[in-house]
Design a protein around this motif. Structure first.
Motif, mmCIF file in Angstrom:
data_model
loop_
_atom_site.group_PDB
_atom_site.id
_atom_site.type_symbol
_atom_site.label_atom_id
_atom_site.label_comp_id
_atom_site.label_asym_id
_atom_site.label_seq_id
_atom_site.Cartn_x
_atom_site.Cartn_y
_atom_site.Cartn_z
ATOM 1 N N ALA A 87 12.176 44.924 76.010
ATOM 2 C CA ALA A 87 12.781 45.063 77.330
ATOM 3 C C ALA A 87 13.847 46.145 77.333
ATOM 4 N N SER A 88 14.376 46.459 76.162
ATOM 5 C CA SER A 88 15.512 47.382 76.064
ATOM 6 C C SER A 88 15.109 48.830 75.821
ATOM 7 N N ARG A 89 13.863 49.073 75.504
ATOM 8 C CA ARG A 89 13.446 50.445 75.205
ATOM 9 C C ARG A 89 11.928 50.566 75.318
ATOM 10 N N GLN A 90 11.492 51.743 75.629
ATOM 11 C CA GLN A 90 10.060 51.994 75.800
ATOM 12 C C GLN A 90 9.460 52.460 74.479
ATOM 13 N N THR A 91 9.445 51.531 73.548
ATOM 14 C CA THR A 91 9.007 51.802 72.179
ATOM 15 C C THR A 91 8.049 50.705 71.744
ATOM 16 N N PRO A 92 6.916 51.021 71.124
ATOM 17 C CA PRO A 92 6.033 49.974 70.610
ATOM 18 C C PRO A 92 6.759 49.094 69.591
ATOM 19 N N LYS B 5 -4.822 52.302 70.248
ATOM 20 C CA LYS B 5 -5.267 51.831 71.556
ATOM 21 C C LYS B 5 -4.079 51.355 72.403
ATOM 22 N N ALA B 6 -3.157 50.615 71.771
ATOM 23 C CA ALA B 6 -1.981 50.107 72.490
ATOM 24 C C ALA B 6 -1.088 51.249 72.963
ATOM 25 N N GLU B 7 -0.891 52.245 72.103
ATOM 26 C CA GLU B 7 -0.044 53.373 72.481
ATOM 27 C C GLU B 7 -0.641 54.134 73.661
#
Length: 341
Positions: A199-204, A333-335
């Motif tokens: 929730a705090s960053r747009q990182t996998p 795939k997730a990225e």
């Protein structure tokens, strides 16, 4: 409870009495507000063996979103009846554990407000700082004043309710080799969403390959399900998220020796409002289904998801026990699916 009216807590205490010795009940904290005192209860069902999977449910973190507490209470009522005859459920509980904290923020639920008695938004109360432009928005969490919404509280001291949630997770889920936490909220969007970190960053996050595998398994088994499954940061970024805080603690302690997946069920309450905009003028109108038939629909709507998560923990080979090659494929795939990479 005596002396004041608190329907959700009264229902929970009736259920505790009906479960009796079949559930292990603990008061994990007591919260004082003015002349009143509120217990925070946890209920645990299943085996006491330490090496079994654990599924935990949390509700009422934001008191105004009391539908989360009510859905958990409804599910507990169903489990109570199933325990009398459902041998398959009894067998599951011999090999797993279910944990429930239906009312994390009792003062907030009692008063019908988002924050706790100290005006703190518990889901912005941890030391985690958000990253990027989105984290600067006031709704991402602020420490300017308790008189505005989304107040994060004291930088050096988390609230009792937050610490109580963290203690349950540390004691019950961190000790398990495989665990899922499901935190129930409402108030965002038309569609029900199932969120995972961050929730705090747009990182996998560390277990993104397993999260994708679990999503694909759910999609295959329930092709007409109602959920949009995504990282929370796809919608907005916040500061102080308790689940990011706990997840980072878990990874620092255990790495990939164990797996802990914190999920947030965000019930899309704007749909209820769209059907009757006048409900916006009620305290709970934006966060709670006001009409009885809609409330009943929501109270039963998510039981398929709950059952799926329980079974996925008992039979994890399809999603949690991936080969290195499967992890690599799922990572890519997730990225591409969620992060545009």
């Amino acid at each position: 409870m005596t002396g004041f009216k608190f329907p959700e807590l009264e229902q929970l205490e009736r259920l505790i009495g009906q479960f009796g010795a079949r559930a292990r009940t603990e008061v994990i904290e007591r919260i004082r507000y003015k002349h009143l005192e509120f217990p925070i209860y946890s209920l645990t069902l299943g085996t006491t063996k330490p090496d079994v999977p654990v599924l935990a449910f949390f509700g009422g973190v934001h008191g105004l979103e009391k539908i989360g507490s009510e859905v958990i209470l409804s599910y507990l009522q169903t489990i109570l009846q199933l325990l009398d005859w459902d041998e398959e459920l009894l067998h599951r509980l011999e090999n797993s554990r279910l944990v429930f904290v239906p009312i994390v923020n009792p003062v907030g639920v009692y008063l019908g407000r988002r924050s706790n008695g100290n005006c703190v938004d518990l889901m912005r109360n941890s030391p985690i700082e958000g990253e990027g432009v989105g984290a600067k928005k006031i709704y991402s969490g602020q420490r300017m004043t308790r008189y505005l919404p989304w107040f994060r509280g004291d930088l050096d001291k988390m609230e009792k309710e937050s610490l109580a949630l963290c203690k349950v997770v540390g004691d019950q889920l961190f000790s398990s080799p495989l665990s899922i936490a499901l935190d129930l909220h409402s108030g965002f969007g038309i569609k029900d969403r199932l969120w995972f970190p961050y929730a705090s960053r747009q990182t996998p996050f560390t277990y993104i390959p397993q999260a994708l595998a679990l999503k694909e398994l759910f999609d295959r088994c329930y092709q007409n399900h109602v959920y949009k499954i995504e990282p929370m940061s796809q919608e907005y970024v916040i500061n102080g998220d308790l689940w990011d805080f706990l997840f980072d603690q878990f990874v620092s302690q255990f790495g990939e020796k164990k797996l802990f997946l914190p999920l947030t069920l965000e019930m899309g309450s704007w749909l209820w409002l769209r059907k009757n905009p006048m409900h916006l003028f009620y305290r709970h109108g934006l966060f709670h289904p006001m009409l009885p038939h809609r409330q009943q629909r929501v109270l039963r709507r998510h039981f398929v998801l709950f059952d799926f998560l329980h079974r996925s923990l008992l039979y994890p080979s399809a999603w949690a026990q991936l080969t290195p090659e499967q992890k690599t494929v799922n990572q890519h795939k997730a990225e591409a699916l969620w992060y545009g990479q």
